[in-house]
Scaffold this active site. Structure first.
Site: not given
Ligand code: GRF
Length: 202
Positions: A94, A109, A111, A143, A145
């Site tokens: 973070i 990002n 997620h 942001d 958070g």
């Molecule tokens: C992705 O699914 C991302 O959203 C999550 O970790 C994974 C990273 O995968 N935080 P990579 O390193 O791009 O293969």
């Protein structure tokens, strides 16, 4: 547009961006990756960057006396490459005030869940444990958070009875890689405005 990509693991999202830019050309795609940074070394994501001949940097929390100093060091390492857009592709730290002061509004990002559901470091596991029937991935601006910034795009992935975390995460990543490549390209080519929680891509 100049991109710096931040990774912490296997880097398959990074690889998807590299492959797309190689296939379509940076001009057409609207962006080129100028450097890749990580919070740890010895990861496949950095090996992918090196294979692509890109500059890399590693900024480890434990190398700094305080979290704030790490955050400032990360911001400086990124700034050295003069990015227009910073992409967190599986970066598992973070960032803090300094980083956001410099890159907020141009820090994206990805997620592996449908935010606001299942934020944090275990979004795939949490959706599975919850018994959700669908999950997916979210590309959003960062942001102050955790996984709370304005949403740019989302993709839906069904959860199957036989799924375990890794099978589900792999299926999410197939959608996520395409979503990230599409979003980064559109942001880079067309510019955008952030209006509260809404992202308007021109
Ligand atoms: C992705 O699914 C991302 O959203 C999550 O970790 C994974 C990273 O995968 N935080 P990579 O390193 O791009 O293969």
């Amino acid at each position: 547009r100049r991109l710096v990509v931040l990774v912490s693991g296997s880097g398959t999202n990074l690889q998807a961006l590299l492959d797309e830019i190689a296939a379509t050309g940076a001009e057409t795609y609207g962006a080129e990756i100028v450097a890749v940074g990580a919070d740890r070394d010895g990861i496949e994501g950095l090996a992918r960057a090196e294979r692509a001949g890109l500059p890399t940097f590693v900024c480890k929390v434990r190398d700094h006396a305080t979290r704030e100093e790490w955050d400032a060091a990360l911001a400086a390492a990124v700034a050295a490459h003069e990015p227009d857009l910073v992409v967190s592709a599986g970066f598992m730290k973070i960032v803090g005030k300094e980083f956001l002061a410099r890159f907020g509004g141009r820090f994206v990002n990805t997620h592996p869940a449908l935010l606001p559901s299942f934020p944090g470091a275990h979004g795939v596991r949490d959706a599975l444990a919850y018994g959700a029937k669908v999950t997916g991935c979210t590309v959003h601006f960062v942001d102050d958070g955790v996984d709370t910034g304005p949403i740019i795009a989302q993709g839906v992935v069904e959860i199957r009875d036989e799924d375990d975390e890794s099978a589900l995460h792999e299926r999410i990543k197939e959608v996520e890689r395409r979503l990230l490549v599409d979003v980064v390209g559109r942001l880079a080519r067309r510019g955008y405005r952030i209006e509260g929680r809404k992202v308007v891509i021109q």
